[in-house]
Design an enzyme around this catalytic site. Structure first.
Site, PDB file in Angstrom:
ATOM      1  N   LYS A 125       0.869  -1.173   0.000  1.00 57.54           N
ATOM      2  CA  LYS A 125       0.000   0.000   0.000  1.00 57.54           C
ATOM      3  C   LYS A 125       0.905   1.222   0.000  1.00 57.54           C
ATOM      4  O   LYS A 125       2.010   1.153   0.515  1.00 57.54           O
ATOM      5  CB  LYS A 125      -0.877   0.015   1.260  1.00 57.54           C
ATOM      6  CG  LYS A 125      -1.897  -1.104   1.264  1.00 57.54           C
ATOM      7  CD  LYS A 125      -3.139  -0.673   2.000  1.00 57.54           C
ATOM      8  CE  LYS A 125      -4.104  -1.829   2.103  1.00 57.54           C
ATOM      9  NZ  LYS A 125      -4.796  -1.863   3.384  1.00 57.54           N
ATOM     10  N   HIS A 128       1.613   6.783   2.769  1.00 57.55           N
ATOM     11  CA  HIS A 128       0.980   8.079   2.546  1.00 57.55           C
ATOM     12  C   HIS A 128       1.360   9.101   3.607  1.00 57.55           C
ATOM     13  O   HIS A 128       2.136   8.816   4.511  1.00 57.55           O
ATOM     14  CB  HIS A 128      -0.532   7.934   2.405  1.00 57.55           C
ATOM     15  CG  HIS A 128      -1.188   7.370   3.624  1.00 57.55           C
ATOM     16  ND1 HIS A 128      -1.310   8.094   4.771  1.00 57.55           N
ATOM     17  CD2 HIS A 128      -1.731   6.163   3.871  1.00 57.55           C
ATOM     18  CE1 HIS A 128      -1.913   7.360   5.680  1.00 57.55           C
ATOM     19  NE2 HIS A 128      -2.175   6.177   5.160  1.00 57.55           N
ATOM     20  N   HIS A 131       1.427   8.349   7.252  1.00 59.84           N
ATOM     21  CA  HIS A 131       2.587   7.607   7.736  1.00 59.84           C
ATOM     22  C   HIS A 131       3.786   8.518   7.939  1.00 59.84           C
ATOM     23  O   HIS A 131       4.706   8.181   8.664  1.00 59.84           O
ATOM     24  CB  HIS A 131       2.953   6.484   6.758  1.00 59.84           C
ATOM     25  CG  HIS A 131       2.052   5.298   6.864  1.00 59.84           C
ATOM     26  ND1 HIS A 131       1.309   4.838   5.804  1.00 59.84           N
ATOM     27  CD2 HIS A 131       1.761   4.487   7.906  1.00 59.84           C
ATOM     28  CE1 HIS A 131       0.597   3.782   6.201  1.00 59.84           C
ATOM     29  NE2 HIS A 131       0.845   3.559   7.466  1.00 59.84           N
TER      30      HIS A 131
HETATM   31  N1  ARG Z   1       0.139  -0.688  10.089  1.00 56.93           N
HETATM   32  C1  ARG Z   1      -0.732   0.055  10.919  1.00 56.93           C
HETATM   33  C2  ARG Z   1      -1.404   1.166  10.120  1.00 56.93           C
HETATM   34  O1  ARG Z   1      -0.897   1.575   9.104  1.00 56.93           O
HETATM   35  C3  ARG Z   1      -0.030   0.683  12.096  1.00 56.93           C
HETATM   36  C4  ARG Z   1       0.602  -0.287  13.046  1.00 56.93           C
HETATM   37  C5  ARG Z   1       0.965   0.346  14.343  1.00 56.93           C
HETATM   38  N2  ARG Z   1       1.625  -0.523  15.247  1.00 56.93           N
HETATM   39  C6  ARG Z   1       1.043  -1.493  15.961  1.00 56.93           C
HETATM   40  N3  ARG Z   1       1.793  -2.241  16.738  1.00 56.93           N
HETATM   41  N4  ARG Z   1      -0.247  -1.689  15.923  1.00 56.93           N
HETATM   42  O2  ARG Z   1      -2.445   1.627  10.515  1.00 56.93           O
END
Ligand code: ARG
Length: 564
Positions: A125, A128, A131
């Site tokens: 993905k 963006h 992030h």
């Molecule tokens: N990949 C997730 C997102 O983009 C964030 C993960 C954050 N870290 C975790 N341990 N949940 O929304």
């Protein structure tokens, strides 16, 4: 010497109040004729049963004039402390010079591991702008904690599990072109992913195929696993370019799939502690009424695990593997409930270290082109944002210093610096609206402004050729020099506060104020053509400002070019 601390210690001896309580009470008056520090006595009136002006008189009368304190006055309930300007200049400049790039650092965190889950992108993905915040805040905290002696562990908790990988496999096998994906990276992966969704709307059978394909990954089918790994490699290669630009290195890329074989244990433990409840075929953990939280689903009826199941497994793994002192999750506030549930479940499992986990939440970022969402199809790729920022910075350089040697490199540093600064310019929980003009301006509170001030100080020092060996610090008693020196002296405290509050913005603020004070000093006072003794002292101050700005920029993750 820390003058504020010293003042607090002297006050403590006079009032019997402990230093940690006193420190936040000490104010810095807006005008210099009100002293360098002011201590308001109003809160003491009740316990001492005396009027504030009387208390202030009493404290001022007994205040010892030592350690750089020139005089003390009582004015309408305040104790105003005046420092000896020369002593302040001497102590501050000497500590900056001797610590250099370590000025503001400490070893308060020695022996303490801090896990930081940040950036945590989703495979295949686009990375963006949302992030960007996690990445930039996390990276800055990583540097700040490291600077204060902690051992930070940067973890990119990859979103590398879920049915979308089944979809990607189907899409790739039907319409994918290996070379095109190798060349186009994430964008190309996204194209076939979007195509899958379009086609699946017309033909639902595709969804079944995707589920079957994901099942093959789960079952460890070699062909499926190879493709899955390849999607990951493509994504990480693309995102790696952005990490390189930002100077980010992760200690671990253990993502969601890493916990596949670590979740049975979580479910077992939950079961043994009687926390697991069967609810319509699925397994959930219920919270006590007072928590006001919906139940937490940990295993679906078909046996599938969830995002939170992986996070519980990850929390246990991190504690056992790193024995953290603190474990931070730098994730948007939209996931507030998720983290509240996570921390609560771990606590209910009987782990008292659940209190050491913290959700470092931040607000939404929008860029003037409009808020971003993957669904609306208006995705703004971070790569493109960086390129645009660099292009714009290059235009500025062409205008301001067309003869600069490494224009492209510096343009990238300024462009990226502008984006990073924009992200860290307000308290992290605030929503941010990016405007190119505002962010990439050399004036006002921006990254380029701070970088430019640093380059300006470098330029002054280059012209001076050598730094003076002897400095008469009394030459730095004027208001401009003193205002700057005080901000430099307060820098280490800002770093500590940024760490204690997980707020890199505190450092951004400190750097900006130092840059502003240096510019005032630079425009109001002669430096290179001042009389020798004054010149020497002002050069020493220029060097201290340069060093402190450089350290601050480093801590927020911005490059400090010497020429721009
Ligand atoms: N990949 C997730 C997102 O983009 C964030 C993960 C954050 N870290 C975790 N341990 N949940 O929304």
């Amino acid at each position: 010497m820390n003058f504020k601390r010293n003042t607090a210690e002297l006050l403590s001896a006079l009032t019997g109040i402990d230093v940690p309580t006193l420190l936040p009470l000490i104010e810095v008056p807006p005008k210099r004729d009100m002293g360098d520090f002011a201590f308001p006595c109003f809160s003491l009136a009740k316990t001492l049963r005396k009027a504030p002006p009387v208390i202030a008189q009493d404290i001022a009368g007994r205040f010892p004039l030592q350690d750089g304190i020139a005089r003390v006055e009582a004015v309408s309930g305040y104790v105003n402390v005046f420092l000896d300007a020369e002593a302040v200049a001497r102590e501050t400049l000497r500590s900056v010079a001797s610590a250099g790039s370590r000025y503001g650092a400490s070893d308060e965190g020695q022996g303490r591991v801090v896990c930081m889950d940040y950036s945590s992108i989703n495979i295949a993905k686009p990375f963006h702008i949302g992030h960007l915040s996690s990445t930039v805040i996390g990276h800055s905290l990583y540097r700040i904690y490291g600077f204060l002696g902690y051992k930070p562990i940067g973890i990119n908790h990859l979103g590398d599990w879920g049915t979308q990988f089944g979809k990607l496999i189907v899409a790739f096998q039907r319409w994918g072109d290996k070379d095109a994906i190798e060349a186009g990276g994430i964008k190309e992966l996204l194209t076939i992913y979007v195509r899958f969704h379009d086609e699946a709307e017309k033909d639902d059978a595709l969804n079944d195929e995707a589920r079957a394909a994901f099942k093959r990954i789960e079952d460890g089918d070699p062909e499926a696993l190879t493709l899955f790994q390849w999607f990951k490699d493509i994504t990480l290669r693309d995102v790696g370019k952005i990490y390189d630009v930002l100077g980010i290195v992760f200690d671990s890329y253990a993502g969601e799939s890493f916990y596949n074989d670590k979740m049975d244990r979580v479910v077992d433990e939950l079961e043994k502690s009687g926390l697991l409840v069967l609810d319509q075929g699925a397994w959930v953990v219920n919270f006590p009424e007072k928590d006001h939280m919906p139940p937490c689903l940990v295993r679906k009826a078909d046996g599938a695990s969830l995002y939170i199941t992986r996070d519980i497994a990850a929390a246990l793994y991190r504690k056992e593997h790193y024995d953290f002192y603190k474990s931070l999750y730098i994730v948007a506030y939209q996931q507030n409930l998720h983290f509240k549930q996570l921390f609560r479940v771990v606590g209910m499992m009987g782990y008292d270290w659940a209190k050491d986990m913290e959700h470092v939440a931040f607000g939404m970022v929008s860029i003037e082109e409009g808020t971003l969402s993957t669904r609306s199809g208006r995705v703004l790729f971070l790569q493109d944002v960086f390129e645009k920022a660099t292009e714009k910075a290059l235009e500025l350089i062409e205008e301001k210093s067309p003869d600069l040697e490494n224009k492209r490199e510096v343009a990238a540093q300024i462009g990226v610096g502008a984006l990073v600064y924009g992200t860290l310019s307000a308290s992290r929980i605030k929503d941010i609206n990016f405007s190119w003009d505002r962010t990439l301006n050399f004036e006002g509170e921006t990254g380029p402004y701070c970088q430019y001030t640093h380059a300006r100080a470098c330029s002054v020092l280059r012209k001076a050729e050598t730094l003076p060996a002897e400095v008469d610090y009394a030459e730095l008693s004027d208001d401009y020099a003193q205002a700057l020196i005080k901000l430099i002296a307060a820098f280490p405290e800002a770093v500590q506060r940024a760490c204690a509050e997980n707020e890199p913005f505190v450092v951004t603020r400190a750097v900006t104020e130092i840059a502003q004070a240096y510019n005032k000093f630079y425009f109001e006072q002669r430096i290179l053509d001042a009389p020798p003794s004054t010149r020497a002292a002002r050069l020493a101050l220029t060097d201290a400002a340069r060093q402190t700005i450089a350290n601050g920029l480093y801590l927020i993750g911005i490059a400090a070019p010497e020429r721009m």
